[in-house]
Scaffold this active site. Structure first.
Site, mmCIF file in Angstrom:
data_model
loop_
_atom_site.group_PDB
_atom_site.id
_atom_site.type_symbol
_atom_site.label_atom_id
_atom_site.label_comp_id
_atom_site.label_asym_id
_atom_site.label_seq_id
_atom_site.Cartn_x
_atom_site.Cartn_y
_atom_site.Cartn_z
ATOM 1 N N ASP A 169 0.839 -1.208 0.000
ATOM 2 C CA ASP A 169 0.000 0.000 0.000
ATOM 3 C C ASP A 169 0.873 1.256 0.000
ATOM 4 O O ASP A 169 2.113 1.183 0.045
ATOM 5 C CB ASP A 169 -0.958 -0.008 1.191
ATOM 6 C CG ASP A 169 -0.247 -0.229 2.523
ATOM 7 O OD1 ASP A 169 0.847 0.343 2.714
ATOM 8 O OD2 ASP A 169 -0.778 -0.981 3.370
ATOM 9 N N ASP A 324 0.152 3.651 -20.722
ATOM 10 C CA ASP A 324 0.104 2.224 -20.995
ATOM 11 C C ASP A 324 -0.431 1.953 -22.403
ATOM 12 O O ASP A 324 -1.351 2.623 -22.877
ATOM 13 C CB ASP A 324 -0.789 1.551 -19.947
ATOM 14 C CG ASP A 324 -0.724 0.037 -20.003
ATOM 15 O OD1 ASP A 324 0.397 -0.501 -19.926
ATOM 16 O OD2 ASP A 324 -1.780 -0.595 -20.118
ATOM 17 N N GLU A 353 4.478 3.900 -23.410
ATOM 18 C CA GLU A 353 4.913 2.500 -23.468
ATOM 19 C C GLU A 353 4.829 2.026 -24.916
ATOM 20 O O GLU A 353 3.763 1.687 -25.424
ATOM 21 C CB GLU A 353 4.032 1.604 -22.592
ATOM 22 C CG GLU A 353 4.550 0.159 -22.570
ATOM 23 C CD GLU A 353 3.478 -0.891 -22.280
ATOM 24 O OE1 GLU A 353 3.853 -2.041 -21.977
ATOM 25 O OE2 GLU A 353 2.281 -0.574 -22.373
ATOM 26 N N ASP A 420 6.882 -6.412 -16.507
ATOM 27 C CA ASP A 420 6.499 -7.198 -17.688
ATOM 28 C C ASP A 420 7.588 -8.158 -18.144
ATOM 29 O O ASP A 420 7.391 -8.876 -19.130
ATOM 30 C CB ASP A 420 6.160 -6.257 -18.852
ATOM 31 C CG ASP A 420 4.807 -5.584 -18.692
ATOM 32 O OD1 ASP A 420 3.889 -6.218 -18.131
ATOM 33 O OD2 ASP A 420 4.669 -4.424 -19.122
#
Length: 593
Positions: A169, A324, A353, A420
């Site tokens: 968090d 993204d 990206e 990724d």
């Protein structure tokens, strides 16, 4: 001279304004063929009075070509120009009309750079040149407030899966900022923080609300303020290509089909929305049914997303947006996005990206930079996998340097791993020596560098979900020697302006030996970096690209090693640098300017 290899066009990375006064010109020629290349330039309205020649320097090379570059400061911010090639005692001229063996008598056939309009100069944020980013996957970084744990949260440090939760968090990040300060990073890239159903949060439900698992909007503001107080910038992840399955407009379309007022918010091929043989009847990210693709040409969608982008800049004071799946969103949307966010905060960093050639997005009207995966792939092939030798690596890097304007190279986002990809230590076969050399190259190369959380303390893991493990906080489980290497390399980058400039020249690249030179913008600071990516010691002679190599008595050259292996050494003999490196050794030296 091989005319077929010669290439130039009067725009993009071949002819562009670097600032309000300076034009950069580039031309390509067959590798190793030209003895000298010059630019013939002058004002188109006063050609005879202003005509002069400017020598070009070899900017970079790849397997087939040399790329030549010159800086020209036209007195009236406009110019005509052509190229003069010399090879083996022969001369060749190139203008807009083609080739000739004699210099053109006037400027009518020359290339034209009409005028440097300040509004057209691509100017990425200057602070990014000095930034070292640290990427945080929020769900796996630190659990600072267990009361926020979602149902079924597992004990910290368990085996990650695509669906489980460990309770990371925002409070956990606040509690661990001292770790980032000690490491030396000065910018954070957060994976998505907004309300969503998954652990990765790339399926946004509410673009204006921090996910309750992470905290509140107020907690994010507190975190940004705490970062800024420590000199750390904050960049958030914007998922504008698609939303999540619980995004209210998508829920409405699921229920009402074509009758929904939000039906045109998405790309629907056939109603009702459903999945047939694994393929949704609506466009998605990949074929993932919980991530419906947004129609960013719809004015209402556009307004909703742009308002969200503005909200976090104005309310939380963030410093950047990472975009993204940026290549699947229309260019018109990104142009408007840039206009809107830059108006609100001119030095906000816009990072797309995109995994491949990105020239279409880097013309100054859309992104400031992209995630430099071509750099990643070349670096891993050389340092980690050993698929290519130093010469092939230098060719790959040279081609990349020539592909974009200099201001792009200064702020491009260079990474060696992310959420990724498999972790860097894992792709290096768990050989920390290889990992160190890859990291040293990253931190001594033009552009901004990004460290994936946990790499600095030796975390391992394959592709998703292995690369998304919980951060290891127990010091006895951390590789502290590796952490010391990262902190020292980052400090070196901060201490020497030459390592943050755009100047970069290979001195030697053969076998496992890689050596290159870095210069500060004013030329007063010159650094030599050399590394040995092999199991055998290496001794080699280098010729400094900038000349003026002093003899061994020079205090700067014969003095202390700035950073490197204990037995690495460099000396000057007869105008050459002699470097000695142990197996997987490295060194960074400052030489006389």
């Amino acid at each position: 001279m091989l005319r077929e290899a010669i290439y130039h066009r009067p725009k993009q990375n071949w002819a562009y304004a670097y600032d309000g006064r300076t034009v950069h010109l580039r031309v390509r020629a067959k590798r190793g063929e030209m003895d000298e290349v010059l630019v013939l330039t002058g004002d188109k309205y006063a050609w005879e009075q202003t005509r002069h020649s400017v020598p070009m320097r070899r900017l970079a090379s790849d397997e087939l070509f040399d790329y030549w570059e010159a800086e020209v400061v036209p007195p009236f911010r406009r110019m005509r120009y052509g190229f003069h090639f010399r090879s083996g005692g022969k001369d060749l001229y190139m203008t807009e009309k083609g080739f000739s063996s004699a210099e053109p008598e006037d400027c009518l056939t020359m290339f034209d750079f009409p005028f440097i309009n300040p509004a057209d100069v691509f100017t990425p944020p200057s602070w990014v040149k000095d930034a070292v980013f640290y990427q945080i996957f929020p769900e796996r970084f630190a659990n600072g407030d267990p009361s926020l744990n979602p149902e079924g949260t597992l004990p910290w440090g368990g085996e990650p899966t695509p669906t489980n939760f460990f309770g990371g968090d925002l409070q956990g990040v606040v509690d661990r900022l001292d770790h980032l300060v000690e490491l030396g990073v000065n910018a954070i890239y957060f994976n998505p923080l907004f309300e969503a159903t998954t652990n990765h949060k790339y399926d946004t439900k509410n673009y204006r609300k921090v996910d309750p698992q992470f905290g509140t909007n107020e907690k994010l503001k507190e975190l940004v303020d705490a970062c800024h107080a420590r000199g750390i910038r904050v960049m958030l992840d914007a998922v504008f290509n698609h939303s999540g399955k619980e995004f209210p407009p998508f829920v409405d379309v699921l229920e009402k089909g074509a009758d929904s007022p939000f039906a045109d918010w998405f790309h629907v091929r056939e109603f009702p929305l459903r999945v047939e043989n694994g393929v949704p009847t609506y466009d998605t990210f990949g074929f993932e049914p919980i991530m419906p693709k947004l129609n960013t040409e719809n004015p209402e969608v556009k307004r909703y997303l742009l308002d969200a982008a503005l909200y976090w800049i104005e309310e939380a004071g963030i410093d950047g947006w990472r975009l993204d799946v940026a290549n699947e969103v229309d260019h018109a949307f990104w142009r408007e996005f840039r206009t809107v966010v830059k108006r609100a905060k001119p030095d906000v960093y816009i990072l797309g990206e995109i995994w491949h050639d990105s020239a279409m997005w880097l013309q100054g009207d859309q992104f400031d930079a992209v995630m430099n995966y071509p750099f990643t792939n070349a670096a891993l092939d050389f340092f980690a996998f050993g698929k290519i030798d130093a010469a092939s690596f230098a060719d790959a890097i040279g081609g990349q340097l020539a592909a974009y304007p200099r201001q792009v190279a200064e702020t491009t986002f260079n990474l060696l791993g992310s959420h990724d990809t498999p972790r860097l230590l894992t792709v290096c076969g768990e050989d920390a020596r290889r990992m160190k050399l890859a990291t040293l190259f990253q931190l001594t190369y033009p552009g901004t560098a990004c460290i994936y959380y946990g790499d600095e303390i030796g975390m391992k893991g394959g592709g998703d979900p292995g690369c998304r493990q919980c951060m290891v906080w127990e010091e006895e489980k951390q590789d502290r020697e590796l952490f010391a290497f990262f902190t020292a390399a980052i400090r070196l980058r901060k201490d020497y302006e030459a390592l943050r400039s755009a100047s970069f020249s290979f001195l030697k690249a053969e076998g496992g030996l890689l050596a290159y030179e870095r210069l500060s913008a004013d030329g007063s600071e010159r650094l030599i970096v050399a590394m040995n990516v092999s199991e055998q010691p290496i001794e080699a002679e280098l010729s400094a690209a900038s000349g003026d190599v002093r003899e061994a008595g020079s205090p700067a050259l014969g003095g202390r090693l700035l950073f490197g292996s204990a037995s690495a050494s460099v000396s000057a003999e007869g105008g050459l640098l002699r470097v000695k490196l142990p197996a997987f050794g490295y060194g960074v030296w400052r030489t006389e300017s």
